[in-house]
Design an enzyme around this catalytic site. Structure first.
Site, short mmCIF file in Angstrom:
data_model
loop_
_atom_site.label_atom_id
_atom_site.label_comp_id
_atom_site.label_asym_id
_atom_site.label_seq_id
_atom_site.Cartn_x
_atom_site.Cartn_y
_atom_site.Cartn_z
N ASN A 20 0.84 -1.19 0.00
CA ASN A 20 0.00 0.00 0.00
C ASN A 20 0.88 1.26 0.00
OD1 ASN A 20 -2.66 -1.10 0.04
ND2 ASN A 20 -2.30 -1.75 2.14
N CYS A 71 -4.80 -7.39 -3.69
CA CYS A 71 -5.31 -7.14 -2.34
C CYS A 71 -6.28 -8.27 -2.00
CB CYS A 71 -6.01 -5.78 -2.31
SG CYS A 71 -6.61 -5.27 -0.67
N HIS A 72 -6.63 -8.43 -0.72
CA HIS A 72 -7.55 -9.50 -0.33
C HIS A 72 -8.88 -8.97 0.21
CE1 HIS A 72 -4.49 -9.12 3.09
NE2 HIS A 72 -5.52 -8.37 3.42
N HIS A 121 -9.81 -0.73 -1.93
CA HIS A 121 -10.36 -0.34 -0.63
C HIS A 121 -11.65 0.47 -0.74
CE1 HIS A 121 -6.21 -0.88 1.55
NE2 HIS A 121 -6.74 -2.02 1.10
N TYR A 151 -12.39 7.02 4.35
CA TYR A 151 -12.66 7.51 3.00
C TYR A 151 -13.98 8.26 2.93
CZ TYR A 151 -9.54 3.51 2.51
OH TYR A 151 -8.53 2.60 2.68
#
Length: 488
Positions: A149, A170-171, A201, A258
């Site tokens: 990241n 990414c997971h 994300h 976010y």
């Protein structure tokens, strides 16, 4: 098969071990070579000893080398995996601590927000060094798999400026799907089919089917609200589901960074988060978790080494994408996953230069993305706010333009909801000065930043955040693990 995989940042011991054992679950890969590299000789030797023990216990012909000479590790590599954290926990501590002085309370701070943007400034110059080495000494057309990241910024820089075949992994999508399958009562996550798309994300489950039956918003809301654990831990995500109509991949705490409506006032933060684990919204939660994990590994290393003597169990292969992508590319066994790539028509209502996370299929011909996906308008609008910040942040990291960096931070949704322009300008000066050792592109700007800081009248405060927990000692961690074992 015989080829070489280089892992940069291999001192991330637990994750490197997971990738290693996953890849060796592919029968054709038993004879490949892993080249580990890291800036820490200490960490390298610890992980090499663990991987050597795995090779020995499973009687494999796999070759494992370790070196702090990155170019040597990359020589002849067909695949390069990055899981680096430039600046380590020291710089990460500044990513959380300094913004708190200006009222910015982050849970993770590694994607956007003040911490994520500065993290990108540290990583991008190093990512470009990796790309240069890959172009010069790795196999022709070597593939770069980035796990580090801030995912979108790192991948954006590698593709646009590094000129290397790159995919970001990414997971979050997998973990979100597991949650949805659980609340819907599925016996296995495999019963759930889905299309998940957006940016890393901030990816959204825009289509859901359980055993072929379409799942709508109302059924999903009811299922989450009825769940005895998620109804408490994922309050923010459930609220977003109600308002947006789709579920987000990202954890309760990370998502709150976010969407500034949930994290801009201390009293609102405590309303929406849960303190049962760091990931649900705790102030600096991932920093605490990472610190405790490092301390635990250092202290309990003999146990980790002993555990490495167990046989590899293919049934426990994880859902991390890397091993499945390599298997598809090398054997033509097709794999479907969600990957971070340059948009180029994948998502119709996001910018074409953005890095998006969306479904794709992998075979010998490469990663083939499903194109023409249109996000719900609210999801696209939320993603756009982050994309604009990411673009400015990447350009600032490449150019070393501190004024552009300040504008990127100012446009971050949470920063903009909390801080004034004067506060942002001073905060960025403070962060660049504190992290100067890892920000070579801003060396020319540091003296002036120091001068401005010496004359600044912007007020700050020493604040731990709205929901902070202290780093636990090894003794406390042992006691907690023993209690969990006894209860379970």
């Amino acid at each position: 098969m015989s080829f070489k995989i280089a892992i940069i940042g291999a001192g991330s011991v637990g994750f490197t071990k997971k990738l290693f054992t996953d890849i060796l679950c592919v029968p054709e890969f038993k004879g490949i070579e892993f080249a580990l590299t890291d800036v820490s000789e200490h960490n390298l030797q610890m992980i090499k000893a663990i991987l050597d023990r795995i090779v020995e216990a499973n009687k494999l012909p796999t070759k494992v080398t370790a070196t702090t000479d990155r170019r040597k590790a990359l020589e002849g590599a067909r695949y390069v995996i990055s899981c680096v954290r430039v600046g380590g926990l020291e710089a990460y501590g500044d990513d959380i601590r300094i913004p708190l002085k200006y009222g910015i309370d982050q849970c993770v701070g590694d994607t956007i927000c003040a911490g994520g943007i500065l993290y990108g400034q540290r990583n991008i110059p190093v990512i470009l060094d990796f790309c240069k080495d890959i172009r010069e000494v790795a196999e022709t057309d070597a593939k770069f798999l980035n796990y580090a990241n801030p995912m979108a910024m790192n991948t954006w820089a590698a593709i646009e400026y590094g000129k290397v075949d790159t995919v970001g992994l990414c997971h979050g999508v997998q973990h979100g799907a597991e949650q949805i399958a659980e609340v819907l009562g599925a016996k296995s996550p495999r019963e759930l089919d889905y299309v998940c798309s957006g940016i890393n994300h901030q990816t959204w489950f825009i289509e859901l089917r359980l055993n072929g039956r379409e799942i709508g918003k109302d059924e999903l809301v009811a299922a989450f609200e009825a769940h005895p654990v998620y109804s408490r831990q994922e309050k923010l995500r459930i609220d977003v589901l109600k308002r947006f109509g789709v579920y987000s991949t990202e954890s309760n705490g990370h998502l709150s960074e976010y969407l500034p409506w949930y994290r801009k006032r201390p009293d609102e933060i405590t309303r929406w988060i849960d303190m049962s684990d760091w990931i649900h919204g705790e102030t600096g939660g991932y920093l605490r978790y990472s610190t405790e994990t490092r301390n635990w590994f250092e202290t309990e290393y003999p146990q980790f080494l002993e555990a490495a003597s167990k046989p590899i169990d293919p049934s426990k292969r994880s859902n991390e994408h890397a091993s499945h992508i390599l298997e598809a590319l090398e054997t033509n066994r097709v794999y479907r996953g969600h990957f971070n790539v340059k948009n180029d028509g994948v998502i119709t209502n996001l910018p074409q230069d953005a890095i998006v996370e969306s479904p794709g299929f992998v075979d010998r011909f490469g990663i083939n993305m499903a194109a023409g996906i249109t996000l719900p308008e609210a999801c696209a609008a939320t993603c756009m706010s982050s994309i604009n910040v990411q673009r400015m942040s990447v350009h600032a990291a490449i150019s070393g333009d501190i004024d552009l960096l300040k504008l990127a931070v100012l446009h971050d949704p949470l920063v903009g909801a909390v801080s004034t322009p004067e506060e942002v300008w001073q905060m960025v000066d403070e962060m660049v000065v504190a992290q100067a050792a890892w920000l070579p592109q801003y060396a020319h700007a540091v003296p002036a930043a120091k001068e401005r800081l010496s004359k600044s009248r912007v007020k700050t405060r020493e604040w731990a955040g709205a929901a902070r927990r202290s780093v636990r000692s090894i003794e406390e961690l042992r006691a907690e693990k023993a209690a969990l074992k006894q209860a379970g």
